[in-house]
Design an enzyme around this catalytic site. Structure first.
Site, PDB file in Angstrom:
ATOM      1  N   GLY A  26      66.148  15.287  28.165  1.00 49.45           N
ATOM      2  CA  GLY A  26      65.244  14.221  27.747  1.00 49.45           C
ATOM      3  C   GLY A  26      65.109  13.193  28.851  1.00 49.45           C
ATOM      4  N   GLY A  32      66.657   5.477  32.960  1.00 41.50           N
ATOM      5  CA  GLY A  32      67.591   4.497  33.503  1.00 41.50           C
ATOM      6  C   GLY A  32      68.923   5.099  33.886  1.00 41.50           C
ATOM      7  CG  HIS A  83      72.177   5.995  18.772  1.00 36.32           C
ATOM      8  ND1 HIS A  83      72.973   4.994  18.248  1.00 36.32           N
ATOM      9  CD2 HIS A  83      71.093   6.066  17.951  1.00 36.32           C
ATOM     10  CE1 HIS A  83      72.385   4.478  17.181  1.00 36.32           C
ATOM     11  NE2 HIS A  83      71.255   5.122  16.973  1.00 36.32           N
TER      12      HIS A  83
END
Length: 396
Positions: free
Chosen positions: A85, A92, A172
Site C-alpha cells: 500500500g 511517509g 494501526h
C-alpha cells in the site's frame, strides 16, 4: 505539557513571553530533550531509553538516540521492508526508511494510482516497485499499510504468503483487534508488531525532513522469535520516529478511533460549528464569527497550548478571558463527558469498526466520501474561513 510553576510566575512569564510564542512554534522548543519535559531516569544499559513521570505515572520512553544510523542499518541489513500500500502512511514511512538507508520495496496494484504515485517518488518497477504478491515474496518484514477496509478485503490473498520467518507489521491495531469483523487472523508462526505514528503520513514525512521526528507507539501481538519488540523499536526509528512508547494493539486502536471521533476531528468540527451558528443567529457577521471561533483558536491559542500547556495559554490571556474560561470549562466538561463515554463504548464494542468497514468497503466509497466532504466545504463557516485565510500576511 504544562510548565511546572505557580500561577503567579506563570502570569509573569506569559506577560513577558506570550507575544513571541503566539506567532509560531519555536524550533528550539520543539527540539527540547524529553528530560526537560518531565523528571526522568535512564534505564540501565540503554542509552536512549528513559523512564519518565507523566503526571506521577512512570512510563518507559524509547528515543532514537539508542538507534544511531550505523546501528540501525546494521541491525536491519539482512531484512527487506515490503510496504504493501502506498497511501498517506506508505508514502511517509517508505520514503523515510529509504532515506535512512534501509532496504525498502513497495507493493501495490500495477498500473493503479498508487503505482503511478510511487514511480513519481522514485520507486523503480522491477527493482523497488512490485505487485503485491511479488513484494511480499521478496520481503522479510511485511508492512501492511493498506486502508483498514482494504486489509480486510485482501486478507485471504495475503495470508498464505506470510510464511514462517517473516514479520508482519501494522501501523494501526484495527484489523487484528477486531478480527471477528475484519477476518484478519494472523498466522501463528510469525512475529506480529505495530508501529503507530501519532500523525498523518504527511506529518511523518515533514517532521523527518525537518530533522525532528514524530512520536509513535509500539506494540507486539505475537513474539515467535523473542525479538519482536526489538524489531518494532528499530523500525520505529527507521520510519522517522523521534521517540516511541509501548502500548498494546487494543489500547492503540481504542484510543486512536476514540480520539479521531472526539476532540481531534469529529468533536472539534461539532464544537466549531455550534459556536459559529450561535454567533450568526445573534447577528454577528461571518468574518467575526469565524475569527472568534476558528482563527483565534488555531492561529493564536492552540499553538500556546501545544508549546507550553493549558495553564500557560490561560495566563497569556486577559483577566476577563481567564475568568470566563475557568468558570465555563467545568460546565463544558460535564456536558461532554456523557458523549465521550458513549463514544468510547461504541469504539470498544466494535460499532465504530463495523460502520467504517461498511462505508469504506462500498464500491461507491470515493464518491460518497467526496459528497460528504463537499457538504463540509460548503458550510458557511468554512466558506468564510477561505476569505479569512486569504488575508493572512503569509498568504500574500
Amino acid at each position: 505539557m504544562s510548565i511546572a510553576r505557580s500561577a503567579a510566575s506563570a502570569l509573569k512569564a506569559a506577560t513577558r513571553q506570550a507575544p513571541a510564542s503566539a506567532r509560531a512554534f519555536s524550533v528550539a522548543a520543539q527540539r527540547a530533550p524529553l528530560a526537560a519535559l518531565a523528571s526522568s531516569r535512564a534505564v540501565a544499559g540503554a542509552r536512549g531509553v528513559k523512564t519518565l513521570s507523566f503526571a506521577g505515572v512512570e512510563e518507559t520512553v524509547y528515543e532514537r538516540s539508542d538507534w544511531p544510523l550505523p546501528k540501525l542499518q546494521e541491525y536491519l541489513k539482512d531484512d527487506t521492508l515490503a510496504l504493501i500500500g502506498y497511501g498517506s502512511q506508505g508514502h511517509g514511512q517508505g520514503l523515510n526508511a529509504r532515506d535512512n538507508g534501509l532496504n525498502v520495496i513497495v507493493g501495490v496494484r500495477e498500473g493503479g494510482e498508487s503505482w503511478k504515485q510511487a514511480q513519481e517518488d522514485g520507486w523503480v518497477p522491477g527493482k523497488t516497485l512490485f505487485g503485491i504478491e511479488e513484494a511480499i515474496a521478496k520481503g522479510t518484514i511485511i508492512m501492511n499499510l493498506l486502508s483498514d477496509a482494504a486489509q480486510s478485503q485482501t486478507w485471504d490473498q495475503i495470508k498464505p504468503l506470510l510464511t514462517k520467518g517473516k514479520t508482519l507489521y501494522f501501523a494501526h491495531g484495527f484489523s487484528v483487534v477486531f478480527a471477528k469483523d475484519t477476518g484478519v487472523v494472523c498466522p501463528p508462526d510469525i512475529d506480529v508488531i505495530l508501529v503507530a505514528p501519532k500523525g498523518s503520513g504527511r506529518t511523518v514525512r515533514t517532521l523527518f525532513k525537518e530533522g525532528r521526528g514524530i512520536n509513535a507507539s509500539i506494540a507486539v501481538w505475537q513474539d515467535v522469535t523473542g525479538k519482536a519488540k526489538e524489531k518494532a523499536l528499530a523500525i520505529s526509528v527507521g520510519i522517522g520516529s523521534g521517540y516511541s512508547y509501548e502500548t498494546t494493539f487494543e489500547k492503540e486502536v481504542y484510543s486512536d478511533l476514540y480520539g479521531e471521533r472526539g476532540v481531534l476531528m469529529g468533536g472539534i468540527q461539532g464544537m466549531f460549528l455550534a459556536q459559529y451558528k450561535v454567533l450568526r443567529e445573534n447577528g454577528h457577521s461571518p468574518s467575526e464569527a469565524f475569527n472568534e471561533t476558528v482563527e483565534e483558536a488555531t492561529q493564536s491559542l492552540f499553538p500556546l497550548i501545544g508549546n507550553h500547556g493549558m495553564d500557560y495559554m490561560y495566563a497569556a490571556c486577559s483577566t476577563t478571558a481567564r475568568r470566563g474560561a475557568l468558570d465555563w470549562a467545568p460546565i463544558f466538561e460535564a456536558a461532554n463527558k456523557p458523549v465521550f463515554e458513549a463514544l468510547y463504548k461504541s469504539v470498544r464494542d466494535g460499532t465504530e469498526t463495523r460502520k467504517s468497514l461498511e462505508f469504506n468497503g462500498r464500491k461507491t466509497y470515493r464518491e460518497d466520501l467526496a459528497r460528504e466532504l463537499a457538504e463540509i466545504d460548503n458550510q458557511e463557516i468554512w466558506r468564510a474561513g477561505k476569505t479569512v485565510r486569504s488575508l493572512r500576511p503569509a498568504a500574500k
